[in-house]
Design a protein around this motif. Structure first.
Motif, PDB file in Angstrom:
ATOM      1  N   LEU A 303       8.420  43.816  -6.201  1.00  0.00           N
ATOM      2  CA  LEU A 303       7.286  44.279  -5.380  1.00  0.00           C
ATOM      3  C   LEU A 303       6.154  44.777  -6.276  1.00  0.00           C
ATOM      4  O   LEU A 303       4.982  44.489  -6.044  1.00  0.00           O
ATOM      5  CB  LEU A 303       7.730  45.403  -4.438  1.00  0.00           C
ATOM      6  N   SER A 304       6.519  45.542  -7.322  1.00  0.00           N
ATOM      7  CA  SER A 304       5.493  46.082  -8.229  1.00  0.00           C
ATOM      8  C   SER A 304       4.766  44.962  -8.960  1.00  0.00           C
ATOM      9  O   SER A 304       3.534  44.969  -9.073  1.00  0.00           O
ATOM     10  CB  SER A 304       6.127  47.035  -9.249  1.00  0.00           C
ATOM     11  N   GLU A 305       5.542  43.979  -9.437  1.00  0.00           N
ATOM     12  CA  GLU A 305       4.936  42.866 -10.175  1.00  0.00           C
ATOM     13  C   GLU A 305       3.989  42.065  -9.278  1.00  0.00           C
ATOM     14  O   GLU A 305       2.936  41.621  -9.707  1.00  0.00           O
ATOM     15  CB  GLU A 305       6.067  41.966 -10.714  1.00  0.00           C
ATOM     16  N   MET A 306       4.368  41.923  -8.020  1.00  0.00           N
ATOM     17  CA  MET A 306       3.523  41.172  -7.079  1.00  0.00           C
ATOM     18  C   MET A 306       2.129  41.793  -6.951  1.00  0.00           C
ATOM     19  O   MET A 306       1.130  41.085  -6.893  1.00  0.00           O
ATOM     20  CB  MET A 306       4.175  41.134  -5.695  1.00  0.00           C
ATOM     21  N   ILE A 307       2.093  43.121  -6.893  1.00  0.00           N
ATOM     22  CA  ILE A 307       0.795  43.791  -6.744  1.00  0.00           C
ATOM     23  C   ILE A 307       0.025  43.771  -8.064  1.00  0.00           C
ATOM     24  O   ILE A 307      -1.156  43.412  -8.098  1.00  0.00           O
ATOM     25  CB  ILE A 307       0.974  45.243  -6.261  1.00  0.00           C
ATOM     26  N   ILE A 308       0.690  44.143  -9.156  1.00  0.00           N
ATOM     27  CA  ILE A 308       0.005  44.236 -10.449  1.00  0.00           C
ATOM     28  C   ILE A 308      -0.602  42.892 -10.853  1.00  0.00           C
ATOM     29  O   ILE A 308      -1.732  42.818 -11.327  1.00  0.00           O
ATOM     30  CB  ILE A 308       0.977  44.744 -11.556  1.00  0.00           C
ATOM     31  N   ASN A 309       0.138  41.810 -10.629  1.00  0.00           N
ATOM     32  CA  ASN A 309      -0.353  40.486 -11.044  1.00  0.00           C
ATOM     33  C   ASN A 309      -0.903  39.649  -9.888  1.00  0.00           C
ATOM     34  O   ASN A 309      -1.110  38.456 -10.034  1.00  0.00           O
ATOM     35  CB  ASN A 309       0.770  39.713 -11.760  1.00  0.00           C
ATOM     36  N   ARG A 310      -1.105  40.287  -8.755  1.00  0.00           N
ATOM     37  CA  ARG A 310      -1.638  39.639  -7.553  1.00  0.00           C
ATOM     38  C   ARG A 310      -0.878  38.354  -7.202  1.00  0.00           C
ATOM     39  O   ARG A 310      -1.456  37.310  -6.903  1.00  0.00           O
ATOM     40  CB  ARG A 310      -3.126  39.322  -7.692  1.00  0.00           C
ATOM     41  N   ASN A 311       0.430  38.470  -7.267  1.00  0.00           N
ATOM     42  CA  ASN A 311       1.266  37.342  -6.878  1.00  0.00           C
ATOM     43  C   ASN A 311       1.874  37.720  -5.523  1.00  0.00           C
ATOM     44  O   ASN A 311       3.038  38.050  -5.421  1.00  0.00           O
ATOM     45  CB  ASN A 311       2.346  37.144  -7.951  1.00  0.00           C
ATOM     46  N   LEU A 312       1.031  37.696  -4.480  1.00  0.00           N
ATOM     47  CA  LEU A 312       1.394  38.327  -3.211  1.00  0.00           C
ATOM     48  C   LEU A 312       2.279  37.444  -2.333  1.00  0.00           C
ATOM     49  O   LEU A 312       2.486  36.268  -2.620  1.00  0.00           O
ATOM     50  CB  LEU A 312       0.111  38.705  -2.451  1.00  0.00           C
ATOM     51  N   LEU A 313       2.768  38.048  -1.266  1.00  0.00           N
ATOM     52  CA  LEU A 313       3.569  37.300  -0.294  1.00  0.00           C
ATOM     53  C   LEU A 313       2.684  36.352   0.507  1.00  0.00           C
ATOM     54  O   LEU A 313       1.484  36.589   0.654  1.00  0.00           O
ATOM     55  CB  LEU A 313       4.236  38.282   0.685  1.00  0.00           C
ATOM     56  N   SER A 314       3.291  35.310   1.045  1.00  0.00           N
ATOM     57  CA  SER A 314       2.579  34.474   2.025  1.00  0.00           C
ATOM     58  C   SER A 314       2.484  35.279   3.314  1.00  0.00           C
ATOM     59  O   SER A 314       3.402  36.022   3.657  1.00  0.00           O
ATOM     60  CB  SER A 314       3.385  33.208   2.318  1.00  0.00           C
TER      61      SER A 314
END
Length: 410
Positions: A303-314
């Motif tokens: 979850l943290s990596e998704m936000i930091i690197n803007r690799n978000l959920l569909s």
């Protein structure tokens, strides 16, 4: 020391600080913290320019309030110096209780304590420090003052908060549809029988204001990517609290650790909590997430990596409610692919709803004053058929799930 400083604002040009009390409140560490709270939460992941802060917004509101006081006095409305100063203080501090990224904390590491309630705690604390000079401001902020139009200027459907944030947010996002003519709106204000009204000539400006609000909500505040990012942030904080409660040692700054350590609700939000809260801002959360990306916990690190690197959920937004089987299918896929529990999978797959109501009928409504003296609600006064439609809430439903190519590691 000269306390009547001039600030340069990209929207209004030069803004003057009206008196030394406002200057001292701006200088206070509680208010300076707002420089470290983003006005629009995670929206900068969609609109790269949206990095302006609650500090900008609060100062802008004071500027607009100064214009209102001048306009109303010019039209013969009596506003005492004490009332004038109370208005400036109340609008300056109306958002002081916002937590990191504006709304995420209210839904994660504190139990349903709203930013309005925390703003009130701050105002009461400052009132003690400033020897009772904020008493009238607090009364107006709470909507308890007998001259209702003063309360309406702080919190109503045409208040200075909205007049600033629509204009400011549209400027920083580049979304021109939200750009309202706040000066024109203010020039058209008047007071009849203690209530705020807009003169007939201002009817089109009010229509534009309501339509702009609706467009900004769909296009910016409820933008699906921003929504997915904010939901991720809420879940990051929830997961961190959950792990911490299970005895896991996590990296966090001292103020953030305090909120992970304690179950905070409105009943135990005392002076100590307020003091710690006043040291908590966006930087604590960003810093923690940078560490948590490498955490051994599958959920927290991803979850943290998704936000930091803007690799978000569909995220898919629909007009109809999301079918439970759709949710179930995505959850089962994750459980199978990564060998995680169903509870862990639910951090990555979830549904929710968003609602947009640009104008609320029968609630602090916007009244139009005709030359004849007749006063009519804007919806009835408007010849635009769509204003009636804009007063009905529109609800949409969303589902979030990982992208197909997401390479989560466990």
């Amino acid at each position: 020391m000269n306390k009547l400083k001039i600030l340069n604002d990209p929207i209004y040009g030069f803004i003057t600080i009206p008196n030394s009390l406002i200057f001292d409140l701006i200088q206070h560490k509680y208010f300076q913290r707002l420089r470290r709270i983003t006005q629009m939460g995670m929206s900068y992941l969609v609109y790269p320019g949206a990095h302006h802060t609650r500090f900008h917004h609060a100062i802008g509101c004071v500027h607009l309030m100064q214009q209102v006081v001048n306009v109303l006095r010019f039209k013969g409305v009596t506003i005492s110096e004490e009332e004038e100063n109370a208005l400036y203080v109340a609008i300056l501090l109306h958002d002081i209780g916002h937590g990191p990224f504006s709304h995420a904390m209210e839904h994660s590491i504190v139990n349903n304590v709203s930013h309005e309630e925390i703003s009130l705690f701050f105002m009461e604390r400052l009132n003690k420090e400033f020897n009772g000079t904020l008493t009238l401001s607090i009364k107006i902020f709470k909507g308890e003052y007998h001259r209702n139009f003063l309360c309406q200027l702080i919190s109503g459907q045409l208040d200075m908060d909205r007049a600033d944030y629509l204009k400011r947010d549209s400027f920083y996002t580049g979304v021109a549809e939200g750009n309202i003519n706040s000066e024109r709106l203010i020039t058209m204000l008047n007071v009849i029988d203690g209530e705020l009204v807009v003169e007939e000539k201002g009817i089109y400006s009010v229509e534009k204001f309501i339509v702009a609000r609706r467009l900004m909500y769909w296009q910016v505040y409820l933008h699906k990517t921003g929504l997915a990012a904010e939901q991720l942030l809420i879940r990051v904080l929830k997961r961190a609290k959950e792990l911490h409660d299970m005895g896991r040692k996590l990296y966090a700054s001292e103020p953030l650790m305090y909120f992970l350590d304690n179950k905070i609700s409105i009943d135990n939000f005392g002076d100590k909590t307020l003091e710690v809260f006043s040291r908590l801002d966006d930087y604590d959360i960003i810093s923690a997430m940078k560490h948590w990306q490498k955490d051994e916990d599958f959920v927290l690190s991803n979850l943290s990596e998704m936000i930091i690197n803007r690799n978000l959920l569909s995220i898919k937004v629909k007009k109809k409610k999301i079918k439970p089987e759709n949710l179930k299918r995505h959850i089962e896929n994750l459980v199978e692919e990564y060998g995680i529990t169903e509870e862990e999978a639910k951090y990555f797959v979830f549904k929710g709803s968003i609602s947009n109501q640009a104008y609320q009928l029968n609630h602090k409504q916007i009244n139009i004053l005709y030359k004849s003296g007749k006063i009519v609600d804007i919806v009835k006064a408007s010849d635009q058929l769509n204003l009636k439609a804009l007063s009905k809430p529109v609800t949409k439903y969303y589902i979030c799930f990982p992208k197909e190519n997401l390479r989560l590691s466990h």
